[in-house]
Scaffold this active site. Structure first.
Site, PDB file in Angstrom:
ATOM      1  N   ASP A  97       0.802  -1.234   0.000  1.00 49.20           N
ATOM      2  CA  ASP A  97       0.000   0.000   0.000  1.00 49.20           C
ATOM      3  C   ASP A  97       0.831   1.279   0.000  1.00 49.20           C
ATOM      4  O   ASP A  97       0.354   2.334   0.391  1.00 49.20           O
ATOM      5  CB  ASP A  97      -0.921   0.004   1.223  1.00 49.20           C
ATOM      6  CG  ASP A  97      -0.157  -0.086   2.549  1.00 49.20           C
ATOM      7  OD1 ASP A  97       1.092   0.025   2.536  1.00 49.20           O
ATOM      8  OD2 ASP A  97      -0.802  -0.260   3.593  1.00 49.20           O
ATOM      9  N   GLU A 119      -0.107  -8.984  -1.504  1.00 50.98           N
ATOM     10  CA  GLU A 119      -0.804  -8.448  -0.337  1.00 50.98           C
ATOM     11  C   GLU A 119      -1.968  -7.553  -0.785  1.00 50.98           C
ATOM     12  O   GLU A 119      -2.185  -6.446  -0.306  1.00 50.98           O
ATOM     13  CB  GLU A 119       0.129  -7.688   0.613  1.00 50.98           C
ATOM     14  CG  GLU A 119      -0.437  -7.567   2.030  1.00 50.98           C
ATOM     15  CD  GLU A 119       0.455  -6.774   2.968  1.00 50.98           C
ATOM     16  OE1 GLU A 119       1.175  -7.407   3.761  1.00 50.98           O
ATOM     17  OE2 GLU A 119       0.417  -5.521   2.924  1.00 50.98           O
ATOM     18  N   GLU A 133      -2.288   5.169   2.781  1.00 48.46           N
ATOM     19  CA  GLU A 133      -2.104   3.764   2.408  1.00 48.46           C
ATOM     20  C   GLU A 133      -3.393   3.073   1.964  1.00 48.46           C
ATOM     21  O   GLU A 133      -3.370   2.248   1.046  1.00 48.46           O
ATOM     22  CB  GLU A 133      -1.466   2.993   3.575  1.00 48.46           C
ATOM     23  CG  GLU A 133      -0.004   3.308   3.809  1.00 48.46           C
ATOM     24  CD  GLU A 133       0.229   4.551   4.650  1.00 48.46           C
ATOM     25  OE1 GLU A 133       1.413   4.912   4.860  1.00 48.46           O
ATOM     26  OE2 GLU A 133      -0.760   5.165   5.102  1.00 48.46           O
ATOM     27  N   HIS A 199       3.904   5.847  14.331  1.00 46.26           N
ATOM     28  CA  HIS A 199       4.430   6.648  13.222  1.00 46.26           C
ATOM     29  C   HIS A 199       3.382   7.134  12.241  1.00 46.26           C
ATOM     30  O   HIS A 199       3.695   7.910  11.341  1.00 46.26           O
ATOM     31  CB  HIS A 199       5.468   5.836  12.441  1.00 46.26           C
ATOM     32  CG  HIS A 199       4.868   4.733  11.620  1.00 46.26           C
ATOM     33  ND1 HIS A 199       4.466   3.541  12.175  1.00 46.26           N
ATOM     34  CD2 HIS A 199       4.586   4.649  10.299  1.00 46.26           C
ATOM     35  CE1 HIS A 199       3.977   2.765  11.231  1.00 46.26           C
ATOM     36  NE2 HIS A 199       4.028   3.406  10.072  1.00 46.26           N
ATOM     37  N   ARG A 201       0.639   8.981   9.969  1.00 50.89           N
ATOM     38  CA  ARG A 201       0.312  10.386   9.729  1.00 50.89           C
ATOM     39  C   ARG A 201      -0.974  10.798  10.433  1.00 50.89           C
ATOM     40  O   ARG A 201      -1.113  11.919  10.901  1.00 50.89           O
ATOM     41  CB  ARG A 201       0.160  10.642   8.225  1.00 50.89           C
ATOM     42  CG  ARG A 201       1.445  10.686   7.440  1.00 50.89           C
ATOM     43  CD  ARG A 201       1.143  11.029   5.994  1.00 50.89           C
ATOM     44  NE  ARG A 201       2.350  11.156   5.180  1.00 50.89           N
ATOM     45  CZ  ARG A 201       2.912  10.149   4.529  1.00 50.89           C
ATOM     46  NH1 ARG A 201       2.374   8.947   4.606  1.00 50.89           N
ATOM     47  NH2 ARG A 201       4.002  10.344   3.805  1.00 50.89           N
ATOM     48  N   HIS A 232      10.503   7.132  15.818  1.00 45.52           N
ATOM     49  CA  HIS A 232      10.496   7.423  14.383  1.00 45.52           C
ATOM     50  C   HIS A 232      11.273   8.713  14.113  1.00 45.52           C
ATOM     51  O   HIS A 232      11.291   9.630  14.929  1.00 45.52           O
ATOM     52  CB  HIS A 232       9.053   7.567  13.900  1.00 45.52           C
ATOM     53  CG  HIS A 232       8.894   7.458  12.424  1.00 45.52           C
ATOM     54  ND1 HIS A 232       9.033   8.531  11.585  1.00 45.52           N
ATOM     55  CD2 HIS A 232       8.610   6.399  11.621  1.00 45.52           C
ATOM     56  CE1 HIS A 232       8.830   8.146  10.328  1.00 45.52           C
ATOM     57  NE2 HIS A 232       8.577   6.861  10.319  1.00 45.52           N
TER      58      HIS A 232
END
Length: 361
Positions: A97, A119, A133, A199, A201, A232
């Site tokens: 993704d 996937e 994603e 991590h 967004r 991160h």
């Protein structure tokens, strides 16, 4: 001889595409393999390439500091188009993704090349979670020709959307990688470790602050545990985390760990707190319970099996669930004993994928 092109750009992609590279190399008499690294995550990918002795044919080096998604997309398009024209592969193989996967698929579609999506079929059905994603994955699934899905529910997602091309349930190639590594649990300290990774967004700064405060409260209440947090590199995340957590003696803030080191830490942990997608597959493989800091997940199978709990971003819910697992051995063992080990596969996904591709193209 068939010509396959594998395109990746991030560490999670490389981790899960690695078994496919190995399997293509095992069929060298039948497959010409072209490996393209877009460089979306240069440093982390370069480390793994060296560790695993993978020689790429192209390193496009599109990574730029603080580039926007728009800039990333433009750079990927400009870099990938001439490579596709020059190499003229029979099929382009992408994973998951990422923006690399999305744009590589679009460029392959423009060149009228066959596209294999590894996937495929995972869904939250919320276009903003995870962002970007979820939409990247759906965009790949609109243009792909071959769909290799980890689970039966992923197949059903595609069928509900009217996709009737080649769909094969293979398991997840990330589990193949864990089988390949065959790591062993470290025998040592009995101190319970909670491993944290955050991590995404969509995790806002205000939410991250509250989660950090919950971690401090847990650390103070349970001084016999250790909370290990590989932070991160995103400056916004790093600044908040370091300012709030660095003064608590049993919270260990580290730089991002390399893949092998992280896997070893996860295997030896009492509990994992994360918003990562891949960790939702890996930790259950090690029988380590996971609290998922997200409102929705595209990996419902392990939630239904009981190895994961989806708890959202509410710091009170996080605190309550961690304390319950620390104090209640029965509740902890029920998560640990959940039948997740084979949820995402048996370590033979790459063999199934390449075997099917050799039959098709």
């Amino acid at each position: 001889m068939k010509h396959y092109m594998i395109v990746f750009g991030t560490r999670p992609e490389l981790i899960k595409i690695f078994p496919l590279i190995k399997e293509c190399q095992n069929h060298a008499k039948q497959i010409k393999l072209t490996i393209v690294n877009t460089g979306q995550q240069k440093e982390m990918v370069d480390i793994l390439l060296k560790e695993w002795n993978i020689q790429t044919n192209y390193d496009l080096e599109i990574m730029k500091q603080q580039q926007t998604l728009t800039e990333l997309t433009i750079n990927l398009m400009s870099a990938l188009e001439p490579v596709l024209k020059m190499e003229n592969p029979d099929v382009v193989i992408v994973h998951g993704d990422t923006t690399t996967a999305s744009i590589a698929s679009l460029m392959a579609f423009y060149q009228q090349k066959k596209i294999a999506h590894v996937e495929a079929g995972l869904r939250t059905s919320n276009k903003n979670a995870p962002f970007p994603e979820e939409m990247n994955r759906q965009l790949v699934d609109r243009v792909a020709d071959y769909y290799f899905v980890p689970t039966q529910s992923n197949r059903e997602n595609l069928e509900k959307e009217g996709i009737d091309s080649v769909i094969e349930v293979t398991g997840n190639t990330g589990i193949d990688t864990l089988h390949y590594l065959d790591l062993k649990r470290t025998i040592g300290t009995e101190q319970r470790q909670i491993l944290v990774t955050l991590h995404r967004r969509e995790l806002g700064e205000e939410q991250l602050v509250k989660i950090c405060k919950a971690l401090v409260a847990i650390a103070k209440e349970y001084p016999d545990i250790i909370i290990k947090y590989p932070v991160h590199l995103n400056p916004k995340i790093k600044n908040i985390v370091c300012s709030l957590l660095s003064n608590q003696p049993n919270i260990d803030l580290t730089n991002p760990l390399n893949y092998l080191a992280f896997q070893q830490e996860m295997m030896n942990s009492f509990l994992v707190i994360t918003d990562s997608g891949g960790i939702q597959e890996e930790a259950p493989y090690y029988k380590v319970p996971v609290l998922v800091i997200r409102e929705v997940t595209e990996r419902q199978e392990a939630v239904l099996a009981g190895g994961l709990k989806l708890i959202g971003t509410d710091e009170r819910k996080l605190y309550k669930n961690v304390v319950a697992l620390l104090n209640n051995a029965d509740e902890y063992e029920s998560m640990r004993a959940a039948k997740c080990t084979r949820t995402y596969g048996d370590g033979k996904a790459a063999k199934r994928i390449i075997r099917r591709l050799l039959q098709e193209v």
